[in-house]
Scaffold this motif. Structure first.
Motif, mmCIF file in Angstrom:
data_model
loop_
_atom_site.group_PDB
_atom_site.id
_atom_site.type_symbol
_atom_site.label_atom_id
_atom_site.label_comp_id
_atom_site.label_asym_id
_atom_site.label_seq_id
_atom_site.Cartn_x
_atom_site.Cartn_y
_atom_site.Cartn_z
ATOM 1 N N ALA A 13 -16.502 -3.628 3.945
ATOM 2 C CA ALA A 13 -16.271 -4.630 4.983
ATOM 3 C C ALA A 13 -17.572 -4.967 5.703
ATOM 4 O O ALA A 13 -18.581 -4.276 5.555
ATOM 5 C CB ALA A 13 -15.238 -4.120 5.972
ATOM 6 N N SER B 193 -8.056 -2.764 2.287
ATOM 7 C CA SER B 193 -8.617 -4.102 2.125
ATOM 8 C C SER B 193 -10.140 -4.070 2.239
ATOM 9 O O SER B 193 -10.851 -4.692 1.439
ATOM 10 C CB SER B 193 -8.036 -5.040 3.184
ATOM 11 O OG SER B 193 -8.601 -6.326 3.082
ATOM 12 N N ASP B 194 -10.662 -3.316 3.203
ATOM 13 C CA ASP B 194 -12.107 -3.231 3.421
ATOM 14 C C ASP B 194 -12.845 -2.618 2.238
ATOM 15 O O ASP B 194 -13.918 -3.083 1.861
ATOM 16 C CB ASP B 194 -12.405 -2.395 4.671
ATOM 17 C CG ASP B 194 -12.032 -3.100 5.966
ATOM 18 O OD1 ASP B 194 -11.733 -4.308 5.921
ATOM 19 O OD2 ASP B 194 -12.019 -2.425 7.015
ATOM 20 N N TRP C 266 -19.141 -1.316 9.143
ATOM 21 C CA TRP C 266 -18.683 -0.039 8.611
ATOM 22 C C TRP C 266 -19.511 1.104 9.177
ATOM 23 O O TRP C 266 -20.722 0.967 9.378
ATOM 24 C CB TRP C 266 -18.776 -0.041 7.085
ATOM 25 C CG TRP C 266 -18.043 1.120 6.478
ATOM 26 C CD1 TRP C 266 -18.590 2.215 5.875
ATOM 27 C CD2 TRP C 266 -16.629 1.321 6.451
ATOM 28 N NE1 TRP C 266 -17.593 3.084 5.478
ATOM 29 C CE2 TRP C 266 -16.391 2.556 5.818
ATOM 30 C CE3 TRP C 266 -15.549 0.571 6.915
ATOM 31 C CZ2 TRP C 266 -15.099 3.048 5.624
ATOM 32 C CZ3 TRP C 266 -14.279 1.067 6.719
ATOM 33 C CH2 TRP C 266 -14.063 2.284 6.078
ATOM 34 N N ARG D 267 -1.567 4.735 -0.383
ATOM 35 C CA ARG D 267 -1.769 5.379 0.924
ATOM 36 C C ARG D 267 -1.869 6.898 0.815
ATOM 37 O O ARG D 267 -2.290 7.566 1.771
ATOM 38 C CB ARG D 267 -0.648 5.005 1.893
ATOM 39 C CG ARG D 267 0.720 5.510 1.507
ATOM 40 C CD ARG D 267 1.795 4.913 2.419
ATOM 41 N NE ARG D 267 3.134 5.263 2.009
ATOM 42 C CZ ARG D 267 3.788 6.334 2.443
ATOM 43 N NH1 ARG D 267 3.219 7.141 3.307
ATOM 44 N NH2 ARG D 267 5.012 6.579 2.022
ATOM 45 N N ASN E 273 -4.943 3.068 5.645
ATOM 46 C CA ASN E 273 -3.990 2.046 6.074
ATOM 47 C C ASN E 273 -4.355 0.754 5.361
ATOM 48 O O ASN E 273 -5.320 0.700 4.590
ATOM 49 C CB ASN E 273 -4.005 1.879 7.601
ATOM 50 C CG ASN E 273 -5.386 1.551 8.137
ATOM 51 O OD1 ASN E 273 -6.157 0.840 7.509
ATOM 52 N ND2 ASN E 273 -5.708 2.085 9.314
ATOM 53 N N ALA E 274 -3.590 -0.280 5.595
ATOM 54 C CA ALA E 274 -3.799 -1.532 4.869
ATOM 55 C C ALA E 274 -5.184 -2.112 5.122
ATOM 56 O O ALA E 274 -5.818 -2.654 4.206
ATOM 57 C CB ALA E 274 -2.716 -2.545 5.257
ATOM 58 N N GLN E 275 -5.693 -1.982 6.357
ATOM 59 C CA GLN E 275 -7.001 -2.541 6.673
ATOM 60 C C GLN E 275 -8.110 -1.795 5.940
ATOM 61 O O GLN E 275 -9.035 -2.399 5.385
ATOM 62 C CB GLN E 275 -7.255 -2.493 8.171
ATOM 63 C CG GLN E 275 -8.558 -3.180 8.589
ATOM 64 C CD GLN E 275 -8.556 -4.649 8.230
ATOM 65 O OE1 GLN E 275 -7.650 -5.385 8.604
ATOM 66 N NE2 GLN E 275 -9.576 -5.097 7.507
ATOM 67 N N LEU E 276 -8.036 -0.475 5.917
ATOM 68 C CA LEU E 276 -9.047 0.323 5.219
ATOM 69 C C LEU E 276 -9.054 -0.005 3.728
ATOM 70 O O LEU E 276 -10.115 -0.161 3.114
ATOM 71 C CB LEU E 276 -8.773 1.810 5.419
ATOM 72 C CG LEU E 276 -9.764 2.749 4.716
ATOM 73 C CD1 LEU E 276 -11.123 2.695 5.394
ATOM 74 C CD2 LEU E 276 -9.242 4.179 4.694
ATOM 75 N N THR F 88 0.845 -1.195 0.000
ATOM 76 C CA THR F 88 0.000 0.000 0.000
ATOM 77 C C THR F 88 0.882 1.248 0.000
ATOM 78 O O THR F 88 0.509 2.286 0.539
ATOM 79 C CB THR F 88 -0.930 0.004 1.227
ATOM 80 O OG1 THR F 88 -0.127 -0.059 2.425
ATOM 81 C CG2 THR F 88 -1.869 -1.181 1.198
ATOM 82 N N ASP G 104 -12.548 -6.504 -0.163
ATOM 83 C CA ASP G 104 -13.317 -7.419 0.685
ATOM 84 C C ASP G 104 -14.496 -8.055 -0.054
ATOM 85 O O ASP G 104 -15.162 -7.403 -0.848
ATOM 86 C CB ASP G 104 -13.836 -6.666 1.916
ATOM 87 C CG ASP G 104 -14.186 -7.598 3.049
ATOM 88 O OD1 ASP G 104 -15.291 -8.156 3.024
ATOM 89 O OD2 ASP G 104 -13.342 -7.797 3.943
ATOM 90 N N GLN H 250 -16.542 -10.474 1.933
ATOM 91 C CA GLN H 250 -17.251 -11.208 2.977
ATOM 92 C C GLN H 250 -18.764 -11.018 2.910
ATOM 93 O O GLN H 250 -19.524 -11.969 3.100
ATOM 94 C CB GLN H 250 -16.751 -10.773 4.354
ATOM 95 C CG GLN H 250 -15.318 -11.171 4.649
ATOM 96 C CD GLN H 250 -14.911 -10.759 6.044
ATOM 97 O OE1 GLN H 250 -15.449 -11.242 7.034
ATOM 98 N NE2 GLN H 250 -13.961 -9.842 6.128
#
Length: 235
Positions: A150, A167-168, A153, A9, A162-165, A5, A172, A174
């Protein structure tokens, strides 16, 4: 996700847009670098770039032949765009991330080998100016727009990039795999691409419209009509 990222970023996590109630607002799903299908979609709703608003849910590039042409056309028409996972792959791949490059090539990025470096650099500069998500204030409602979402939310509490955001909001799956949403707070509903489907569908207050691959053409929705339809669904 599995790729860096480092470049993405620098994108904004969220852009808030206030739109006058009398404007027509359209949202279009994944285009996969097909310029002709894009034209067919906007012509089907008589889109007027001087009067209407158009927002893309990302994955504008790759697989087809018109990645740069579409990005240039978006600039000409004033189209808003959130980033998708294909834009993420491109940004990191062209910033010399080998893992991202290999993944990009396997998923439709070969077109870049026939493009000059300046055009690719200009495209990357356009993309990095796009946000990861958009929050619309329109007709008395708040509507969320992102490539995907995600399981939990809150649109009123966007995280820093960041990496999680990333990815979400870009990768994502799911929600669509489980057909279950834990929460999607701060909006009447949200609209997403990324997860291929033959027809658009709702999962609680999320609407999924990535129909280009399985349905044969991109979905374009008029937001005022979708607001009315959703309110009817929940009434």
């Amino acid at each position: 996700m599995g790729i860096s990222t480092n470049k993405i970023r620098y994108a904004s996590p969220n852009k808030v847009i206030d739109i006058p109630d009398d404007k027509r607002v359209f949202v279009i799903g994944d285009l996969d670098a097909d310029y002709n299908k894009f034209l067919q979609a906007i012509h089907s709703v008589s889109f007027d770039p001087h009067a209407d608003v158009l927002i893309s849910l990302g994955d504008v590039i790759d697989r087809g032949n018109d990645s740069l042409k579409l990005l240039d056309t978006f600039s000409q028409l004033g189209v808003y765009m959130v980033l998708g996972n294909h834009e993420h792959m491109m940004l990191e791949a062209l910033a010399k991330d080998q893992q991202a490059y290999d993944l990009w090539i396997k998923n439709g990025g070969l077109w870049h080998k026939h493009s000059d470096k300046n055009s690719l650099l200009n495209a990357c500069n356009k993309l990095i100016s796009c946000p990861l998500s958009i929050l619309l204030n329109y007709q008395g409602e708040k509507i969320g727009l992102s490539h995907t979402l995600a399981t939990c939310w809150d649109w009123q509490q966007p995280m820093k990039v960041n990496a999680q955001l990333i990815s979400d909001l870009l990768w994502d799956r799911q929600i669509t795999q489980s057909k279950k949403l834990v929460q999607n707070l701060g909006v009447l509903f949200s609209i997403h691409g990324h997860n291929a489907t033959a027809k658009p569908y709702w999962i609680e207050n999320t609407y999924h419209i990535d129909t280009n691959y399985l349905g044969g053409s991109p979905t374009i929705v008029e937001l005022s009509e979708l607001i009315k339809n959703f309110k009817t669904l929940i009434s």
